[in-house]
Design a protein around this motif. Structure first.
Motif, short mmCIF file in Angstrom:
data_model
loop_
_atom_site.label_atom_id
_atom_site.label_comp_id
_atom_site.label_asym_id
_atom_site.label_seq_id
_atom_site.Cartn_x
_atom_site.Cartn_y
_atom_site.Cartn_z
N SER A 166 -12.98 -27.01 1.82
CA SER A 166 -12.05 -28.08 1.46
C SER A 166 -11.98 -29.11 2.58
O SER A 166 -12.08 -28.77 3.76
CB SER A 166 -10.64 -27.51 1.23
OG SER A 166 -10.63 -26.62 0.15
N THR A 200 -8.23 -34.35 -1.81
CA THR A 200 -9.06 -33.30 -1.23
C THR A 200 -10.44 -33.30 -1.88
O THR A 200 -10.55 -33.47 -3.10
CB THR A 200 -8.40 -31.92 -1.41
OG1 THR A 200 -7.13 -31.93 -0.76
CG2 THR A 200 -9.27 -30.82 -0.81
N ARG A 224 -16.06 -21.80 -0.82
CA ARG A 224 -15.64 -23.14 -1.20
C ARG A 224 -14.94 -23.78 -0.01
O ARG A 224 -13.92 -23.27 0.46
CB ARG A 224 -14.71 -23.14 -2.41
CG ARG A 224 -14.45 -24.56 -2.92
CD ARG A 224 -13.58 -24.60 -4.15
NE ARG A 224 -12.17 -24.45 -3.85
CZ ARG A 224 -11.19 -24.90 -4.62
NH1 ARG A 224 -11.49 -25.56 -5.74
NH2 ARG A 224 -9.93 -24.71 -4.29
N ARG A 231 -13.96 -33.54 -6.22
CA ARG A 231 -12.75 -34.00 -5.54
C ARG A 231 -11.59 -33.98 -6.51
O ARG A 231 -11.75 -34.14 -7.73
CB ARG A 231 -12.95 -35.39 -4.94
CG ARG A 231 -13.11 -36.55 -5.89
CD ARG A 231 -13.52 -37.82 -5.12
NE ARG A 231 -12.51 -38.23 -4.15
CZ ARG A 231 -12.76 -39.04 -3.13
NH1 ARG A 231 -13.99 -39.50 -2.92
NH2 ARG A 231 -11.79 -39.41 -2.29
N GLU A 265 -11.05 -29.96 7.67
CA GLU A 265 -11.98 -29.08 6.99
C GLU A 265 -11.48 -27.64 7.06
O GLU A 265 -10.97 -27.20 8.11
CB GLU A 265 -13.37 -29.15 7.64
CG GLU A 265 -13.97 -30.54 7.66
CD GLU A 265 -13.85 -31.23 9.01
OE1 GLU A 265 -14.67 -32.13 9.29
OE2 GLU A 265 -12.94 -30.86 9.78
N GLN A 287 -18.48 -26.49 -3.15
CA GLN A 287 -18.74 -25.14 -3.64
C GLN A 287 -20.16 -24.76 -3.26
O GLN A 287 -21.11 -25.45 -3.63
CB GLN A 287 -18.56 -25.08 -5.16
CG GLN A 287 -18.86 -23.73 -5.77
CD GLN A 287 -17.85 -22.67 -5.35
OE1 GLN A 287 -16.65 -22.92 -5.32
NE2 GLN A 287 -18.33 -21.47 -5.04
N GLY A 321 -11.97 -23.44 4.93
CA GLY A 321 -12.63 -22.62 3.93
C GLY A 321 -13.87 -21.89 4.41
O GLY A 321 -14.45 -21.09 3.66
N TYR A 364 -14.02 -31.01 -2.20
CA TYR A 364 -14.46 -29.62 -2.11
C TYR A 364 -15.98 -29.54 -2.06
O TYR A 364 -16.69 -30.42 -2.58
CB TYR A 364 -13.96 -28.83 -3.32
CG TYR A 364 -12.47 -28.87 -3.50
CD1 TYR A 364 -11.88 -29.75 -4.40
CD2 TYR A 364 -11.63 -28.03 -2.77
CE1 TYR A 364 -10.51 -29.81 -4.57
CE2 TYR A 364 -10.25 -28.08 -2.93
CZ TYR A 364 -9.71 -28.97 -3.83
OH TYR A 364 -8.35 -29.02 -3.99
#
Length: 123
Positions: free
Chosen positions: A21, A78, A19, A72, A6, A82, A8, A80
């Motif tokens: 990741s 990955t 965001r 994704r 993980e 947001q 971000g 994400y």
């Protein structure tokens, strides 16, 4: 155990965006649904959002679905998250894990958690 990475997180003012990741090594977990969870100080870990392996199905905690979006990129393996219009109550460590559909819920497939990424929202 294979760890999901993980990243971000950070410090942001209320109303801001981040965001997150969640990356997996190689093709590991590429065909699994994946989800985000969070744990605030003194509270239990709670579900945030999940996405199927194809990206065609998503699920959100009711209180977050208007501000958070999960997606994704399978080419990058990955997922994400947001997060918009952040509030101080969103402050928590955010974790990613492989998940499974359990009725109308999404639950972790394994009881192994990485280090997570810290999100701090200042007022």
């Amino acid at each position: 155990q294979v760890q999901l990475g993980e990243s971000g997180g950070g410090l942001v003012q209320a109303g801001g965006s981040l965001r997150l990741s969640c990356a997996a090594p190689g093709r590991t977990f590429s065909s699994y649904a994946r989800g985000w969870f969070r744990q605030a100080p003194g509270k239990e870990r709670e579900f945030v959002a999940a996405i199927s392996w194809s990206g065609g199905n998503t699920g959100y905690a009711d209180s977050l679905k208007d501000r958070f979006t999960i997606s994704r990129d399978n080419a990058k393996n990955t997922v994400y998250l947001q997060m918009n219009s952040l509030k101080p109550e969103d402050t928590a460590v955010y974790y990613c894990n492989i998940v499974q559909r359990d009725g109308s819920s999404w639950t972790p497939r394994r009881d192994y958690w990485g280090q997570g990424t810290q999100v701090t929202v200042s007022s």
